[in-house]
Design a protein around this motif. Structure first.
Motif, PDB file in Angstrom:
ATOM      1  N   ARG A 158       3.842  11.094   5.969  1.00 30.24           N
ATOM      2  CA  ARG A 158       3.369  12.133   7.642  1.00 30.24           C
ATOM      3  C   ARG A 158       2.475  11.836   8.360  1.00 30.24           C
ATOM      4  NH1 ARG A 158       4.653  17.921   4.559  1.00 30.24           N
ATOM      5  NH2 ARG A 158       2.736  17.320   3.093  1.00 30.24           N
ATOM      6  N   LEU A 159       2.862  12.528   9.905  1.00 30.43           N
ATOM      7  CA  LEU A 159       1.839  11.805  10.663  1.00 30.43           C
ATOM      8  C   LEU A 159      -0.168  13.005  10.385  1.00 30.43           C
ATOM      9  CD1 LEU A 159       3.399  12.069  13.892  1.00 30.43           C
ATOM     10  CD2 LEU A 159       2.267   9.859  12.253  1.00 30.43           C
ATOM     11  N   THR A 160       0.472  14.190   9.544  1.00 34.75           N
ATOM     12  CA  THR A 160      -0.208  14.767   9.753  1.00 34.75           C
ATOM     13  C   THR A 160      -0.970  15.170   7.911  1.00 34.75           C
ATOM     14  OG1 THR A 160       1.489  16.684   8.979  1.00 34.75           O
ATOM     15  CG2 THR A 160       0.615  16.106  10.842  1.00 34.75           C
ATOM     16  N   ASP A 161      -0.101  14.169   7.025  1.00 33.55           N
ATOM     17  CA  ASP A 161      -1.148  13.553   5.965  1.00 33.55           C
ATOM     18  C   ASP A 161      -2.443  13.049   5.377  1.00 33.55           C
ATOM     19  OD1 ASP A 161      -1.532  13.725   2.555  1.00 33.55           O
ATOM     20  OD2 ASP A 161       0.983  13.508   2.579  1.00 33.55           O
ATOM     21  N   PRO A 162      -3.138  12.424   5.745  1.00 30.09           N
ATOM     22  CA  PRO A 162      -4.595  12.586   5.186  1.00 30.09           C
ATOM     23  C   PRO A 162      -4.396  11.417   4.496  1.00 30.09           C
ATOM     24  CG  PRO A 162      -5.303  14.202   5.526  1.00 30.09           C
ATOM     25  CD  PRO A 162      -4.116  14.675   5.009  1.00 30.09           C
ATOM     26  N   LEU A 163      -3.769  11.636   3.317  1.00 28.66           N
ATOM     27  CA  LEU A 163      -2.919   9.717   2.400  1.00 28.66           C
ATOM     28  C   LEU A 163      -2.492   9.336   3.123  1.00 28.66           C
ATOM     29  CD1 LEU A 163      -3.281  11.956  -1.056  1.00 28.66           C
ATOM     30  CD2 LEU A 163      -4.852  10.545   0.037  1.00 28.66           C
ATOM     31  N   SER A 164      -1.643   9.620   4.596  1.00 28.48           N
ATOM     32  CA  SER A 164      -0.710   8.589   5.108  1.00 28.48           C
ATOM     33  C   SER A 164      -1.648   7.683   6.059  1.00 28.48           C
ATOM     34  CB  SER A 164       0.727   9.230   5.481  1.00 28.48           C
ATOM     35  OG  SER A 164       1.350   9.361   4.502  1.00 28.48           O
ATOM     36  N   SER A 165      -2.580   8.439   6.257  1.00 32.39           N
ATOM     37  CA  SER A 165      -3.281   8.106   7.430  1.00 32.39           C
ATOM     38  C   SER A 165      -3.917   6.142   7.246  1.00 32.39           C
ATOM     39  CB  SER A 165      -4.572   8.494   7.587  1.00 32.39           C
ATOM     40  OG  SER A 165      -5.862   8.088   7.125  1.00 32.39           O
ATOM     41  N   GLY A 166      -4.588   6.447   6.251  1.00 34.40           N
ATOM     42  CA  GLY A 166      -4.410   4.363   6.500  1.00 34.40           C
ATOM     43  C   GLY A 166      -3.031   3.718   5.991  1.00 34.40           C
ATOM     44  N   CYS A 167      -2.273   4.495   5.701  1.00 35.37           N
ATOM     45  CA  CYS A 167      -0.460   3.030   5.637  1.00 35.37           C
ATOM     46  C   CYS A 167      -0.751   3.258   7.380  1.00 35.37           C
ATOM     47  CB  CYS A 167       0.316   4.240   4.472  1.00 35.37           C
ATOM     48  SG  CYS A 167       0.461   4.098   3.049  1.00 35.37           S
ATOM     49  N   LEU A 168      -0.217   4.304   7.948  1.00 34.07           N
ATOM     50  CA  LEU A 168       0.584   4.365   9.373  1.00 34.07           C
ATOM     51  C   LEU A 168      -0.879   3.757  10.056  1.00 34.07           C
ATOM     52  CD1 LEU A 168       1.244   7.780   9.559  1.00 34.07           C
ATOM     53  CD2 LEU A 168       2.178   6.581   9.360  1.00 34.07           C
ATOM     54  N   LYS A 169      -2.116   3.090  10.013  1.00 31.33           N
ATOM     55  CA  LYS A 169      -3.542   2.274  10.511  1.00 31.33           C
ATOM     56  C   LYS A 169      -2.570   1.245   9.932  1.00 31.33           C
ATOM     57  CE  LYS A 169      -6.538   1.767  13.421  1.00 31.33           C
ATOM     58  NZ  LYS A 169      -6.515   0.143  13.840  1.00 31.33           N
ATOM     59  N   LEU A 170      -2.230   0.873   9.051  1.00 26.53           N
ATOM     60  CA  LEU A 170      -1.671  -0.527   9.054  1.00 26.53           C
ATOM     61  C   LEU A 170      -0.597  -1.063   9.608  1.00 26.53           C
ATOM     62  CD1 LEU A 170      -3.122  -0.734   5.110  1.00 26.53           C
ATOM     63  CD2 LEU A 170      -3.582  -2.208   6.682  1.00 26.53           C
ATOM     64  N   ILE A 171       0.454   0.500   9.807  1.00 26.16           N
ATOM     65  CA  ILE A 171       1.892  -0.423  10.067  1.00 26.16           C
ATOM     66  C   ILE A 171       1.243  -0.240  11.986  1.00 26.16           C
ATOM     67  CG2 ILE A 171       3.950   1.294  11.390  1.00 26.16           C
ATOM     68  CD1 ILE A 171       3.870   2.204   8.280  1.00 26.16           C
ATOM     69  N   GLU A 172       0.435   0.088  12.156  1.00 22.99           N
ATOM     70  CA  GLU A 172       0.186   0.059  13.624  1.00 22.99           C
ATOM     71  C   GLU A 172      -0.850  -0.501  14.077  1.00 22.99           C
ATOM     72  OE1 GLU A 172      -1.787   3.057  16.909  1.00 22.99           O
ATOM     73  OE2 GLU A 172      -3.568   2.421  15.037  1.00 22.99           O
ATOM     74  N   VAL A 181       0.765  -1.128   0.191  1.00 23.86           N
ATOM     75  CA  VAL A 181       0.078  -0.053   0.071  1.00 23.86           C
ATOM     76  C   VAL A 181       1.025   1.535   0.144  1.00 23.86           C
ATOM     77  CG1 VAL A 181      -1.883   0.973   1.081  1.00 23.86           C
ATOM     78  CG2 VAL A 181      -1.633  -1.151   1.409  1.00 23.86           C
ATOM     79  N   VAL A 182       0.444   1.855  -0.799  1.00 25.25           N
ATOM     80  CA  VAL A 182       1.571   3.657  -0.989  1.00 25.25           C
ATOM     81  C   VAL A 182       1.002   4.351  -0.188  1.00 25.25           C
ATOM     82  CG1 VAL A 182       2.221   4.973  -2.861  1.00 25.25           C
ATOM     83  CG2 VAL A 182       2.340   2.372  -3.441  1.00 25.25           C
ATOM     84  N   GLU A 183      -0.094   4.945  -0.835  1.00 22.22           N
ATOM     85  CA  GLU A 183      -0.764   5.968  -0.502  1.00 22.22           C
ATOM     86  C   GLU A 183      -1.978   5.510   0.001  1.00 22.22           C
ATOM     87  OE1 GLU A 183       1.177  10.819  -0.388  1.00 22.22           O
ATOM     88  OE2 GLU A 183      -0.521   9.375  -2.200  1.00 22.22           O
ATOM     89  N   ALA A 184      -3.391   6.279   0.800  1.00 19.94           N
ATOM     90  CA  ALA A 184      -4.377   5.397   1.781  1.00 19.94           C
ATOM     91  C   ALA A 184      -4.880   6.204   2.321  1.00 19.94           C
ATOM     92  CB  ALA A 184      -4.139   4.026   1.726  1.00 19.94           C
ATOM     93  N   LYS A 185      -6.817   7.291   2.310  1.00 18.60           N
ATOM     94  CA  LYS A 185      -6.928   7.210   3.431  1.00 18.60           C
ATOM     95  C   LYS A 185      -7.541   6.211   4.852  1.00 18.60           C
ATOM     96  CE  LYS A 185      -7.981  11.312   1.289  1.00 18.60           C
ATOM     97  NZ  LYS A 185      -9.188  12.432   1.198  1.00 18.60           N
ATOM     98  N   ILE A 186      -8.155   6.422   5.143  1.00 15.72           N
ATOM     99  CA  ILE A 186      -7.942   4.880   6.337  1.00 15.72           C
ATOM    100  C   ILE A 186      -9.759   4.092   5.834  1.00 15.72           C
ATOM    101  CG2 ILE A 186      -9.082   4.237   8.348  1.00 15.72           C
ATOM    102  CD1 ILE A 186      -7.401   6.110   9.783  1.00 15.72           C
ATOM    103  N   LYS A 187     -10.574   5.035   5.820  1.00 18.92           N
ATOM    104  CA  LYS A 187     -11.601   4.376   4.295  1.00 18.92           C
ATOM    105  C   LYS A 187     -11.242   4.336   3.302  1.00 18.92           C
ATOM    106  CE  LYS A 187     -14.723   4.891   8.718  1.00 18.92           C
ATOM    107  NZ  LYS A 187     -16.165   5.144   8.881  1.00 18.92           N
TER     108      LYS A 187
END
Length: 295
Positions: free
Chosen positions: A189-203, A160-166
């Protein structure tokens, strides 16, 4: 069948020996698939590269970078040929002369989105197009979530390269996890909505794709060169241009930051930035914010 043959389209069911084994036993397995070009080679590794349709410059660059590196290492690239990350990754693979496979949410004779028309044709050289929908089926929104199970099934890993959570990407990831596939995400970046999905996956436990080697080694492919991403420049750079080039990034940086990082006074820095803009290497985003132009 005669009409399909006239248009170089094949139709396979699970009763056909050539039908992909990876699709035979998944939940809600397709009753049949339409094919133009080739099917993925089951003896070679495959990775699905997926992400946002409205990706950022960073997402576009990462899709291109990872797709090229993975395909150079012998990995078949699978995706949905959608606008954004999907199409960018698949174009990078085909431009590098490697196989890529597009899983469509419409009929195999329907080009969608129109902007990917050239890619649709180029992908047939060494790869192929696959759809479970009959020719002529239009790209209806309800059809795309269903096709995502085929993307994940044909791949060995999901990136997954970039994605919103939903997003539609989250549906593909869910299917991949159900199918027992490894999932990797590129951090942002933590503040980037397009990275929120990726960061949630990593979490939640997805693999962190810090470089293509992260994915390749997870697939059991070693002895590949580990390199840091840099936007490619084939133009000669002066000493000062090279100095500024090295402190630019895909994310915009303001003049104060660039001045501190390059140790150049702002008037001199502006002169160098102008030269990099004229060479098509850098661009100004907003007022006094500069970034590399993705290659």
């Amino acid at each position: 069948m005669a009409k399909l043959n006239e248009n170089d389209i094949r139709f396979l069911t699970p009763f056909d020996e050539e039908f992909p084994d990876k699709l035979r036993y998944i939940q809600n397995a397709p009753k049949g698939i339409y094919i133009r070009g080739h099917l993925p080679d089951p003896s070679k590794p495959a990775a699905a590269i997926i992400g946002a349709r409205d990706c950022s410059a960073y997402g576009a660059a990462m899709a291109r970078y990872f797709a090229e590196a993975l395909s150079d290492a012998g990995v078949q690239i699978i995706s949905g040929l959608a606008r954004g990350v999907d199409g960018i990754a698949q174009k990078a693979a085909t431009d590098a002369g490697h196989a890529s496979f597009g899983i469509l949410g419409n009929g195999i004779d329907v080009i969608y989105p129109k902007q990917n028309k050239e890619l649709f044709e180029n992908i047939l050289d060494k790869g192929g197009l696959i759809s479970e929908y009959p020719p002529g089926t239009q790209p209806l929104p309800r059809l795309f979530p269903l096709r995502n199970r085929i993307i994940s099934a044909l791949a060995d890993v999901i990136l997954v390269v970039e994605a919103k959570i939903k997003s539609g990407t989250s549906i593909t990831v869910k299917r991949a996890i159900e199918q027992g596939k490894d999932v990797y995400a590129i951090p942002g970046r933590l503040t980037d909505p397009l990275s929120s999905g990726c960061l949630k996956l990593i979490e939640d436990g997805a693999g962190i794709a810090l470089a293509p080697t992260s994915v390749l080694e997870g697939m059991g492919i070693f002895n590949t060169e580990k390199t840091e991403y840099r936007s490619k420049s084939n133009l000669p750079l002066s000493g000062l241009e090279s100095k500024v080039y090295k402190v630019l990034d895909l994310y915009p940086r303001n003049l104060d930051s660039l001045s501190n990082m390059s140790s150049l006074p702002i008037p001199e820095l502006l002169s160098v930035l102008l030269q990099l803009q004229l060479k098509g290497i850098a661009e100004e985003i907003g007022k006094n914010n500069y970034r590399l132009i993705p290659r």
